[in-house]
Design an enzyme around this catalytic site. Structure first.
Site, mmCIF file in Angstrom:
data_model
loop_
_atom_site.group_PDB
_atom_site.id
_atom_site.type_symbol
_atom_site.label_atom_id
_atom_site.label_comp_id
_atom_site.label_asym_id
_atom_site.label_seq_id
_atom_site.Cartn_x
_atom_site.Cartn_y
_atom_site.Cartn_z
ATOM 1 C CG HIS A 1 -0.209 0.013 2.538
ATOM 2 N ND1 HIS A 1 -0.153 -1.074 3.395
ATOM 3 C CD2 HIS A 1 0.528 0.981 3.138
ATOM 4 C CE1 HIS A 1 0.558 -0.767 4.450
ATOM 5 N NE2 HIS A 1 0.996 0.477 4.322
HETATM 6 C C1 T46 Z 1 2.572 0.594 7.105
HETATM 7 C C2 T46 Z 1 3.382 -0.623 7.346
HETATM 8 C C3 T46 Z 1 4.833 -0.343 7.482
HETATM 9 C C4 T46 Z 1 -4.960 -0.961 13.171
HETATM 10 O O1 T46 Z 1 -6.137 -1.179 13.532
HETATM 11 N N1 T46 Z 1 -4.223 0.044 13.767
HETATM 12 C C5 T46 Z 1 -2.956 0.318 13.396
HETATM 13 O O2 T46 Z 1 -2.331 1.234 13.973
HETATM 14 C C6 T46 Z 1 -2.360 -0.441 12.350
HETATM 15 C C7 T46 Z 1 -0.926 -0.165 11.889
HETATM 16 C C8 T46 Z 1 -3.107 -1.450 11.756
HETATM 17 N N2 T46 Z 1 -4.380 -1.695 12.165
HETATM 18 C C9 T46 Z 1 -5.137 -2.784 11.555
HETATM 19 C C10 T46 Z 1 -5.476 -2.601 10.086
HETATM 20 C C11 T46 Z 1 -5.537 -4.020 9.575
HETATM 21 O O3 T46 Z 1 -6.815 -4.553 9.815
HETATM 22 O O4 T46 Z 1 -4.336 -3.965 11.617
HETATM 23 C C12 T46 Z 1 -4.531 -4.772 10.467
HETATM 24 C C13 T46 Z 1 -3.197 -5.027 9.786
HETATM 25 O O5 T46 Z 1 -2.736 -3.801 9.190
HETATM 26 P P1 T46 Z 1 -2.000 -3.774 7.783
HETATM 27 O O6 T46 Z 1 -2.474 -4.883 6.930
HETATM 28 O O7 T46 Z 1 -2.120 -2.381 7.227
HETATM 29 O O8 T46 Z 1 -0.487 -4.062 8.237
HETATM 30 P P2 T46 Z 1 0.816 -3.935 7.349
HETATM 31 O O9 T46 Z 1 1.890 -4.634 8.063
HETATM 32 O O10 T46 Z 1 0.538 -4.340 5.947
HETATM 33 O O11 T46 Z 1 1.129 -2.360 7.322
HETATM 34 C C14 T46 Z 1 1.543 -1.686 8.497
HETATM 35 C C15 T46 Z 1 0.809 -0.355 8.629
HETATM 36 O O12 T46 Z 1 -0.609 -0.598 8.606
HETATM 37 C C16 T46 Z 1 1.139 0.578 7.492
HETATM 38 O O13 T46 Z 1 0.691 1.891 7.782
HETATM 39 O O14 T46 Z 1 3.018 1.529 6.449
HETATM 40 O O15 T46 Z 1 2.943 -1.424 8.447
#
Ligand code: T46
Length: 148
Positions: free
Chosen positions: A57
Site C-alpha cells: 500500500h
Molecule cells: C505501514 C506498514 C509499514 C490498526 O487497527 N491500527 C494500526 O495502527 C495499524 C498499523 C493497523 N491496524 C489494523 C489494520 C488491519 O486490519 O491492523 C490490520 C493489519 O494492518 P496492515 O495490513 O495495514 O499491516 P501492514 O503490516 O501491511 O502495514 C503496516 C501499517 O498498517 C502501514 O501503515 O506503512 O505497516
C-alpha cells in the site's frame, strides 16, 4: 548504507551511546531526528519466515520511520516511477517513508521485530491499497507540482 534512488524516502541514522560491553542505547526524538511529531508507535513481529508479504500500500498523508530492531527484513519501495529494494537489519538505521510511496515488507527472518513511528493515528482512509489507484494518485500529484 546503500544510496536511495527513489523519491519520498531516505535513511535516518539514530545517535547511539555505546557502553563498552554493556550494550548500545539508540535515541529517537520526535521533531528532531524523527522529522515529525510522533503520534503512534506500533511494531510487527512473529511474521512467518518465508513467503509472508505485508504492506502492499501507500499513504496519502502519513509520515513514518521504520526500524528493524531485531532480525532483518526487505522493504520494496516504489515511487510510481522507480522501484528499489532495501534491507533493514540495523537497530539504529531507520527508513523514513513520506506519503506517496508504495511499499511492501518481505523476507522477514525468524525473530524479526519491525518498529514504526508514525505521524498520525490509524486511519484506513489514508491508505491506497490498489496499485493502479496509487499510480493515478502519483500522476495527479505530479500534475499539481510539475517540478517534482
Ligand atoms: C505501514 C506498514 C509499514 C490498526 O487497527 N491500527 C494500526 O495502527 C495499524 C498499523 C493497523 N491496524 C489494523 C489494520 C488491519 O486490519 O491492523 C490490520 C493489519 O494492518 P496492515 O495490513 O495495514 O499491516 P501492514 O503490516 O501491511 O502495514 C503496516 C501499517 O498498517 C502501514 O501503515 O506503512 O505497516
Amino acid at each position: 548504507m546503500d544510496g536511495m534512488n527513489i523519491k519520498n524516502c531516505r535513511y535516518i541514522r539514530l545517535d547511539t551511546i555505546r557502553d563498552g560491553n554493556d550494550g548500545v542505547l539508540s535515541i529517537a526524538n520526535g521533531n528532531q531526528n524523527i522529522p515529525f511529531d510522533i503520534k503512534r508507535v506500533y511494531y510487527i513481529y512473529d511474521v512467518k519466515h518465508g513467503e509472508s508479504i505485508r504492506g502492499k500500500h501507500a499513504h496519502k498523508a502519513l509520515h513514518q520511520v521504520l526500524f528493524c530492531i531485531r532480525g532483518s527484513v526487505e522493504i520494496v519501495l516504489d515511487d510510481g516511477e522507480k522501484r528499489q529494494t532495501v534491507m533493514l537489519d540495523k537497530p539504529d538505521l531507520g527508513l523514513y517513508m513520506l506519503p506517496g510511496l508504495w511499499h511492501d515488507m518481505r523476507k522477514f527472518i525468524e525473530g524479526t521485530v519491525l518498529l514504526v513511528f508514525s505521524s498520525d493515528y490509524y486511519e484506513e482512509s489514508d491508505y491506497i491499497r490498489d496499485y493502479s489507484d496509487f499510480l493515478k494518485h502519483v500522476l495527479k500529484d505530479k500534475k499539481n507540482d510539475p517540478v517534482q
